[in-house]
Design a protein around this motif. Sequence first.
Motif, PDB file in Angstrom:
ATOM      1  N   ARG A   1       0.804  -1.212   0.000  1.00 47.34           N
ATOM      2  CA  ARG A   1       0.000   0.000   0.000  1.00 47.34           C
ATOM      3  C   ARG A   1       0.848   1.278   0.000  1.00 47.34           C
ATOM      4  O   ARG A   1       0.343   2.374  -0.177  1.00 47.34           O
ATOM      5  CB  ARG A   1      -0.918   0.010   1.230  1.00 47.34           C
ATOM      6  N   GLY A   2       2.152   1.124   0.229  1.00 47.19           N
ATOM      7  CA  GLY A   2       3.019   2.290   0.286  1.00 47.19           C
ATOM      8  C   GLY A   2       3.713   2.564  -1.031  1.00 47.19           C
ATOM      9  O   GLY A   2       3.328   2.057  -2.092  1.00 47.19           O
ATOM     10  N   GLN A   3       4.757   3.366  -0.972  1.00 47.30           N
ATOM     11  CA  GLN A   3       5.485   3.758  -2.172  1.00 47.30           C
ATOM     12  C   GLN A   3       6.596   2.773  -2.529  1.00 47.30           C
ATOM     13  O   GLN A   3       7.014   2.701  -3.687  1.00 47.30           O
ATOM     14  CB  GLN A   3       6.092   5.165  -1.970  1.00 47.30           C
ATOM     15  N   ILE A   4       7.095   2.022  -1.558  1.00 47.29           N
ATOM     16  CA  ILE A   4       8.155   1.048  -1.813  1.00 47.29           C
ATOM     17  C   ILE A   4       7.513  -0.249  -2.271  1.00 47.29           C
ATOM     18  O   ILE A   4       6.504  -0.691  -1.719  1.00 47.29           O
ATOM     19  CB  ILE A   4       9.003   0.825  -0.542  1.00 47.29           C
ATOM     20  N   SER A   5       8.089  -0.871  -3.287  1.00 46.12           N
ATOM     21  CA  SER A   5       7.416  -1.987  -3.950  1.00 46.12           C
ATOM     22  C   SER A   5       7.858  -3.373  -3.491  1.00 46.12           C
ATOM     23  O   SER A   5       7.373  -4.384  -4.005  1.00 46.12           O
ATOM     24  CB  SER A   5       7.640  -1.894  -5.464  1.00 46.12           C
TER      25      SER A   5
END
Length: 256
Positions: free
Chosen positions: A232-236
């Motif tokens: 759900r965040g920016q880091i994949s």
Amino acid sequence: MADKRYTQPAQPLPENMIEGRNALTEALKSGRTIDKVYVADGDTDKALVRLAAQAKQAGAVIVKTDRRKLDQLSPTGAHQGVIASVAAHDYCSVQDILDRAAQRGEAPLLVICDELSDPHNLGAILRTAECAGAHGVIIPRRRSVGLTAVVAKASAGAVEYLPVAKVANIANTIEELKKQGVWVYGTAADADTELYQADLKGPAAIVIGNEGEGMSRLVAQRCDQLVRIPMRGQISSLNASAAAAILLYEAVRQRG
């Protein structure tokens, strides 16, 4: 005037490393599990060649190494052309792991580590797997960290309780597990199925890829199903040990 320059004393080898021909000979005689043997490249001494052959027959991986590299590894400089990495704990077979599950009357739950190189990651996975009630962990013989002292420490003692099998080929091992009714789940960021849609209640093996590239192509192809952890965040991506923890405890949740 006397030379008063300070000479730093030789540092001891890490506790999982032994150097010299006699030390390796005695380790093999005692039945200690040898992970890797670093042998001076180009050394044709018959005694050293014979010792390396004995270590290979005992299951060790033989690594031809530049003598300068051996000099760097050796605190004494008296390595005699050979330094070995000794496992902090004995390995078991994959069948031993499956038998352990059967003895408990439980569906097998395994973790397969595909070429992990960071000992702290492997140690953390062992710790989590033991806490989650997994029956064992499988690692490859080559291109992977083994049960080193660093791994043992990072596992917080889990190596004493959790069986670890070291196999020649992960892809082939997956095929053998599938023949015995184990469903194999691989982790992939682009998988169509989200983790929480997967059924982990039955016999299951969770594959964790290496820190940089993830699962190898062949291993991914052998899996029954690829699943992704929702991000759900920016880091994949997640650390390998964090990913293993999430999948293991989803299995715990489903198994009640």
